[in-house]
Scaffold this motif. Structure first.
Motif, short mmCIF file in Angstrom:
data_model
loop_
_atom_site.label_atom_id
_atom_site.label_comp_id
_atom_site.label_asym_id
_atom_site.label_seq_id
_atom_site.Cartn_x
_atom_site.Cartn_y
_atom_site.Cartn_z
N TYR A 93 0.86 -1.22 -0.09
CA TYR A 93 -0.09 0.00 -0.10
C TYR A 93 1.05 1.31 0.00
O TYR A 93 2.06 1.38 0.45
CB TYR A 93 -0.93 0.17 1.35
CG TYR A 93 -2.17 -0.97 1.14
CD1 TYR A 93 -3.28 -0.67 0.43
CD2 TYR A 93 -1.95 -2.38 1.45
CE1 TYR A 93 -4.42 -1.36 0.27
CE2 TYR A 93 -2.80 -3.18 1.47
CZ TYR A 93 -4.18 -2.81 0.89
OH TYR A 93 -5.02 -3.77 0.39
N ASP A 94 0.56 2.27 -0.68
CA ASP A 94 1.35 3.64 -0.75
C ASP A 94 1.18 4.29 0.57
O ASP A 94 2.27 4.92 0.84
CB ASP A 94 0.50 4.54 -1.65
CG ASP A 94 0.55 3.99 -3.13
OD1 ASP A 94 1.63 3.49 -3.65
OD2 ASP A 94 -0.42 3.72 -3.78
N TRP A 95 0.05 4.09 1.25
CA TRP A 95 0.03 4.84 2.67
C TRP A 95 -0.59 4.09 3.58
O TRP A 95 -1.51 3.44 3.36
CB TRP A 95 -0.30 6.39 2.63
CG TRP A 95 -1.67 6.38 1.94
CD1 TRP A 95 -1.87 6.41 0.63
CD2 TRP A 95 -2.93 6.71 2.53
NE1 TRP A 95 -3.44 6.78 0.47
CE2 TRP A 95 -3.85 6.75 1.46
CE3 TRP A 95 -3.23 6.90 4.02
CZ2 TRP A 95 -5.31 7.06 1.85
CZ3 TRP A 95 -4.67 7.14 4.29
CH2 TRP A 95 -5.71 7.23 3.16
N LEU A 96 -0.19 4.41 4.89
CA LEU A 96 -0.93 3.51 6.02
C LEU A 96 -1.53 4.69 6.91
O LEU A 96 -0.84 5.54 7.14
CB LEU A 96 0.08 2.59 6.78
CG LEU A 96 0.70 1.50 5.94
CD1 LEU A 96 1.78 0.80 6.73
CD2 LEU A 96 -0.18 0.56 5.48
N LEU A 97 -2.76 4.58 7.43
CA LEU A 97 -3.57 5.61 8.08
C LEU A 97 -3.20 4.82 9.75
O LEU A 97 -4.01 3.83 10.22
CB LEU A 97 -4.77 5.76 8.10
CG LEU A 97 -5.59 7.00 8.70
CD1 LEU A 97 -5.92 6.85 10.04
CD2 LEU A 97 -4.71 8.13 8.54
N MET B 65 -3.08 13.97 9.97
CA MET B 65 -4.45 14.24 9.38
C MET B 65 -5.28 14.66 10.68
O MET B 65 -4.94 14.11 11.95
CB MET B 65 -5.11 12.97 8.96
CG MET B 65 -6.53 13.09 8.48
SD MET B 65 -7.24 11.65 7.97
CE MET B 65 -6.27 11.14 6.39
N VAL B 66 -6.09 15.67 10.63
CA VAL B 66 -6.94 16.20 11.63
C VAL B 66 -8.46 16.13 11.34
O VAL B 66 -8.83 16.60 10.35
CB VAL B 66 -6.32 17.60 11.94
CG1 VAL B 66 -7.23 18.13 13.38
CG2 VAL B 66 -5.02 17.71 12.44
N CYS C 69 3.24 17.70 5.69
CA CYS C 69 2.03 17.55 5.19
C CYS C 69 0.83 17.64 5.77
O CYS C 69 0.57 16.71 6.82
CB CYS C 69 1.82 16.06 4.18
SG CYS C 69 0.45 16.13 3.07
N LEU C 70 -0.02 18.50 5.68
CA LEU C 70 -1.35 18.71 6.72
C LEU C 70 -2.55 18.50 5.81
O LEU C 70 -2.79 18.73 4.71
CB LEU C 70 -1.57 20.09 7.03
CG LEU C 70 -2.87 20.52 7.83
CD1 LEU C 70 -2.82 19.52 9.21
CD2 LEU C 70 -2.73 21.81 8.44
N ILE C 71 -3.53 17.34 6.53
CA ILE C 71 -4.67 16.82 5.67
C ILE C 71 -5.71 17.03 6.83
O ILE C 71 -5.62 16.90 7.78
CB ILE C 71 -4.48 15.27 5.31
CG1 ILE C 71 -3.30 14.87 4.55
CG2 ILE C 71 -5.86 14.87 4.80
CD1 ILE C 71 -3.17 13.43 4.58
N PHE D 187 -9.52 15.40 3.32
CA PHE D 187 -9.95 14.23 3.21
C PHE D 187 -11.31 13.98 3.88
O PHE D 187 -11.72 14.68 4.78
CB PHE D 187 -8.98 13.42 4.49
CG PHE D 187 -9.26 11.89 4.25
CD1 PHE D 187 -8.53 11.08 3.35
CD2 PHE D 187 -9.96 11.11 5.15
CE1 PHE D 187 -8.62 9.70 3.20
CE2 PHE D 187 -10.30 9.84 5.13
CZ PHE D 187 -9.57 9.05 4.09
N ILE D 188 -12.22 13.30 3.24
CA ILE D 188 -13.61 13.30 3.45
C ILE D 188 -13.97 11.96 4.17
O ILE D 188 -13.42 10.92 3.98
CB ILE D 188 -14.56 13.20 2.18
CG1 ILE D 188 -14.18 14.39 1.18
CG2 ILE D 188 -15.85 13.01 2.40
CD1 ILE D 188 -14.66 14.14 -0.02
N GLY D 189 -14.69 12.11 5.37
CA GLY D 189 -15.00 11.13 6.25
C GLY D 189 -16.55 10.84 5.98
O GLY D 189 -17.23 11.46 6.60
#
Length: 265
Positions: free
Chosen positions: A38-42, A93-94, A145-147, A172-174
């Protein structure tokens, strides 16, 4: 020693980046995920009981691998953000950002004076590699990087102003919080929710920023990619493990394995 490059930030406007939720809260499990491509992990600090030391362990575990760790804070508290940045978080991410002013305060929390309020950790901070990066104070913001998450009616109404804030790199949409906030709990496919999601994507792209979303259902993910999302979380480790275990057991036991995992989480 050079400041580590934020490859995730560099690729925000290039090819799509596919992500996976890392929800088990351990370095061991995060490292396993980091080997899967995967490119990124949360790394989730909002709904998973992750403390700062637990997040640190996961950052260290995934560091040798190409998967980029995105850390979601529980909120926008500037002191918590300071701690997360000092342990080496580069992409933050906030959740539940609803105004441009709130977004500007988050940018300030991620930058040193005179452009912000971040305190200097110096030789105590993993981010500086314990003072091994000589120009960290001058260049740190280049690789941060701020999301911001838009996931409420108010956030949707203000998304153009939020996305336009200098220092906000992506929105980023929740879908889960957005659907319940719009009066359609558990139904992100409702036309009003879908219209709001499209509004956020369009406004974010119009501001020249990248847009992402959580979409563990294949048809949803493909639709959002077509709309212009460039980073999409297409998998959630806990949901995948639970369903795989139930499916395996069902091959040996003739019984109802229960409902499929929610499409929201």
């Amino acid at each position: 020693m050079k400041l580590p490059e934020n490859t995730f930030k560099r690729r925000l406007h290039a090819e799509p980046q596919y992500g996976c939720w890392a929800s088990f809260g351990t370095g061991f499990s995060a490292e396993i995920l980091a080997t899967t491509g995967y490119d990124w992990l949360l790394i989730d600090g909002e709904h998973v009981p992750n403390t700062v030391p637990m997040v640190l362990a996961q950052l260290q575990a995934v560091a040798p691998y190409p998967s980029h760790p995105v850390v979601r804070a529980v909120n926008g508290d500037k002191d918590l953000i300071k701690q997360l940045l000092d342990i080496g978080v580069q992409t933050l991410m906030v959740p539940m950002v609803e105004s441009a002013e709130q977004a500007r305060e988050l940018v300030r929390a991620m930058r040193y004076p005179p452009h912000g309020v971040r305190g200097v950790g110096g030789g105590l901070a993993r981010a500086t590699r314990w003072d091994s990066i000589p120009d960290y104070l001058e260049k740190a913001h280049e690789e941060l990087c701020l999301i911001v998450q838009v996931e409420s009616r108010k956030g949707v109404e203000n998304v153009a102003e939020i996305a336009a804030v200098e220092g906000v790199d992506a929105v980023f949409i929740g879908p889960a919080d957005l659907s319940i906030g719009l009066g359609h709990p558990g139904n992100p496919g409702h036309p009003e929710v879908q219209e709001s999601i499209r509004c956020v994507v369009d406004a974010t792209r119009a501001a020249g920023k990248a847009c992402g979303i959580l979409a563990p259902v294949d048809t949803d993910a493909k639709r959002y990619l077509e709309w212009g999302c460039t980073f999409v979380a297409v998998a959630i480790d806990i949901s995948l493990m639970r369903q795989a275990l139930k499916d395996t057991l069902s091959r040996y036991r003739d019984s109802d394995i229960g409902p499929k995992p929610s499409s929201l989480y």
